[in-house]
Design a protein around this motif. Structure first.
Motif, PDB file in Angstrom:
ATOM      1  N   TYR A  29       0.813  -1.213   0.000  1.00 28.39           N
ATOM      2  CA  TYR A  29       0.000   0.000   0.000  1.00 28.39           C
ATOM      3  C   TYR A  29       0.851   1.271   0.000  1.00 28.39           C
ATOM      4  O   TYR A  29       0.316   2.363  -0.221  1.00 28.39           O
ATOM      5  CB  TYR A  29      -0.976  -0.019   1.172  1.00 28.39           C
ATOM      6  CG  TYR A  29      -2.197  -0.877   0.877  1.00 28.39           C
ATOM      7  CD1 TYR A  29      -3.091  -0.499  -0.105  1.00 28.39           C
ATOM      8  CD2 TYR A  29      -2.442  -2.059   1.584  1.00 28.39           C
ATOM      9  CE1 TYR A  29      -4.201  -1.276  -0.409  1.00 28.39           C
ATOM     10  CE2 TYR A  29      -3.536  -2.847   1.280  1.00 28.39           C
ATOM     11  CZ  TYR A  29      -4.420  -2.449   0.287  1.00 28.39           C
ATOM     12  OH  TYR A  29      -5.517  -3.224  -0.016  1.00 28.39           O
ATOM     13  N   ASN A  58      -0.343   4.025  -2.604  1.00 24.29           N
ATOM     14  CA  ASN A  58      -0.637   5.410  -2.236  1.00 24.29           C
ATOM     15  C   ASN A  58      -0.084   6.385  -3.272  1.00 24.29           C
ATOM     16  O   ASN A  58      -0.752   7.361  -3.655  1.00 24.29           O
ATOM     17  CB  ASN A  58      -0.043   5.713  -0.855  1.00 24.29           C
ATOM     18  CG  ASN A  58      -0.375   7.109  -0.377  1.00 24.29           C
ATOM     19  OD1 ASN A  58      -1.535   7.488  -0.289  1.00 24.29           O
ATOM     20  ND2 ASN A  58       0.642   7.905  -0.081  1.00 24.29           N
ATOM     21  N   THR A  79      -4.039  -0.255   5.641  1.00 24.65           N
ATOM     22  CA  THR A  79      -4.197   0.985   4.876  1.00 24.65           C
ATOM     23  C   THR A  79      -3.544   2.196   5.542  1.00 24.65           C
ATOM     24  O   THR A  79      -3.754   3.328   5.102  1.00 24.65           O
ATOM     25  CB  THR A  79      -5.686   1.274   4.637  1.00 24.65           C
ATOM     26  OG1 THR A  79      -6.366   1.362   5.901  1.00 24.65           O
ATOM     27  CG2 THR A  79      -6.332   0.184   3.804  1.00 24.65           C
ATOM     28  N   ILE A  99      -1.855   4.899   3.391  1.00 24.45           N
ATOM     29  CA  ILE A  99      -2.674   5.616   2.415  1.00 24.45           C
ATOM     30  C   ILE A  99      -3.152   6.949   2.988  1.00 24.45           C
ATOM     31  O   ILE A  99      -3.668   7.010   4.102  1.00 24.45           O
ATOM     32  CB  ILE A  99      -3.879   4.761   1.985  1.00 24.45           C
ATOM     33  CG1 ILE A  99      -3.380   3.479   1.317  1.00 24.45           C
ATOM     34  CG2 ILE A  99      -4.786   5.532   1.039  1.00 24.45           C
ATOM     35  CD1 ILE A  99      -4.476   2.509   0.966  1.00 24.45           C
ATOM     36  N   CYS A 134     -11.101   4.674   2.356  1.00 24.71           N
ATOM     37  CA  CYS A 134     -10.720   3.358   2.901  1.00 24.71           C
ATOM     38  C   CYS A 134     -11.891   2.760   3.669  1.00 24.71           C
ATOM     39  O   CYS A 134     -12.493   3.415   4.514  1.00 24.71           O
ATOM     40  CB  CYS A 134      -9.504   3.489   3.810  1.00 24.71           C
ATOM     41  SG  CYS A 134      -7.998   3.987   2.928  1.00 24.71           S
TER      42      CYS A 134
END
Length: 340
Positions: free
Chosen positions: A192, A196, A220, A223, A231
């Protein structure tokens, strides 16, 4: 005809959903079901105090588990009361114990389905010793059959893919979202941090784009969520299916490209799929049905842009239904088990 024993559980994030390998028990004619759910959940609980911690450590030294494998007693009862029995550990990495082989009657057999890659076993001495005592192994990929045969034995390793509920995850010709949608789903082996950076660049190309990421909050954390990068976690299967139906592209940034529920669910739903990985594996989906690029920002962005205006991936949906529905997977698995 031999008798089949299911030995398994549902991972916490699969409980009550259409995902998870435990669904195989609904499609194979098992004679016995040994449910290990309470045992696994007990093993996953943290130690309450120092005494409990010491006890769990001693139990681990004795049995290989932090708690006594109570299901083992059920296996022994079946082993001594039946002949021509095949014990199928659906999560061999989590449940198989070599103790069973010690007590196993001559005509009874052990089959394990493994979900981890070969390197996971190759780096663990105890597993290298255990593998050659298993009668058959079922793998989720056809890329490592020779490597497993070097430890298990020739003609004892089979590739049977993971299944998917294609009665639920299926093609819907219409997209319900007005704005373009990019979707990423899953936790295991996802990068991730790269995702991102990909999201930020893709948003610049599509001013109305919405990005949805369905994963655990821990996954997450890299992010930078905002009104356009959303999310989600803990959503229902119906909500997830709606996202598959609504998205223009499913983007999966994979540290290792291997079998995963998101790939099959999205494929069955007719999604356009971009796989970003430096470790490709087409055991499941041939290259002509998906976009495959390296695990880097620029290649990912370019592939997503190329796929964003594509129509629904009808051919992929048909391919997944024909090859990975639980009816097909269950039938193939039962054939291997019955001939053990």
């Amino acid at each position: 005809m031999n008798k089949l024993v299911f030995i398994g559980f549902a991972f916490q994030h699969h409980k009550g959903t259409h995902a998870g390998y435990h669904h195989i028990k609904e499609y194979v004619n098992y004679d016995y079901i040994v449910d290990c759910q309470s045992f696994i959940e007990k093993c996953n609980r943290p130690s309450k105090n120092i005494i409990n911690h010491v006890w769990r450590y001693m139990m681990f030294l004795l049995t290989g588990f932090p708690c006594f494998p109570i299901y083992f007693i059920k296996l022994l009862k079946i082993n001594y009361s039946e002949d021509n029995v095949v014990f199928h550990f659906i999560y061999g990495e989590n449940l198989y114990t070599p103790l069973l082989k010690v007590f196993l009657r001559k005509r009874n057999k052990i089959v394990c389905t493994f979900h981890q890659p070969f390197e996971w076993f190759d780096n663990r001495i105890k597993w290298r010793k255990r593998l050659n005592k298993i009668d058959k192994v079922i793998l989720m990929s056809d890329k490592e059959i020779c490597q497993f045969e070097s430890l298990v034995g020739k003609d004892k390793v089979y590739y049977i893919p993971h299944g998917i509920c294609t009665d639920f995850y299926k093609l819907n010709d219409k997209r319900d979202a007005e704005e373009p949608v990019l979707l990423t789903v899953g936790n295991w082996l996802r990068d991730y941090k790269i995702a991102n950076e990909v999201y930020k660049k893709v948003l610049c190309y599509f001013p109305k784009l919405k990005i949805y990421v369905v994963a655990a909050p821990k996954s997450t954390e890299p992010i930078e969520c905002n009104e356009r990068i959303i999310c989600l976690s803990g959503i229902s299967d119906e909500e997830l299916r709606q996202l598959y139906w609504s998205c223009n592209v499913l983007y999966l940034p994979l540290v290792r490209y291997t079998a995963n529920n998101a790939l099959l669910e999205a494929g069955a739903s007719g999604c356009n799929i971009v796989i970003a990985s430096d470790s490709t594996d087409n055991s499941y989906i041939p290259s002509e049905y998906i976009q495959e690029v390296g695990l880097n920002v620029d290649d990912s962005v370019n592939a997503i842009i190329r796929c964003m205006t594509n129509d629904k991936n009808n051919q992929l949906a048909l391919y997944v239904d024909a090859n990975f529905s639980w009816n097909v997977v269950g039938r193939n698995a039962e054939c291997v088990l019955r001939t053990t």
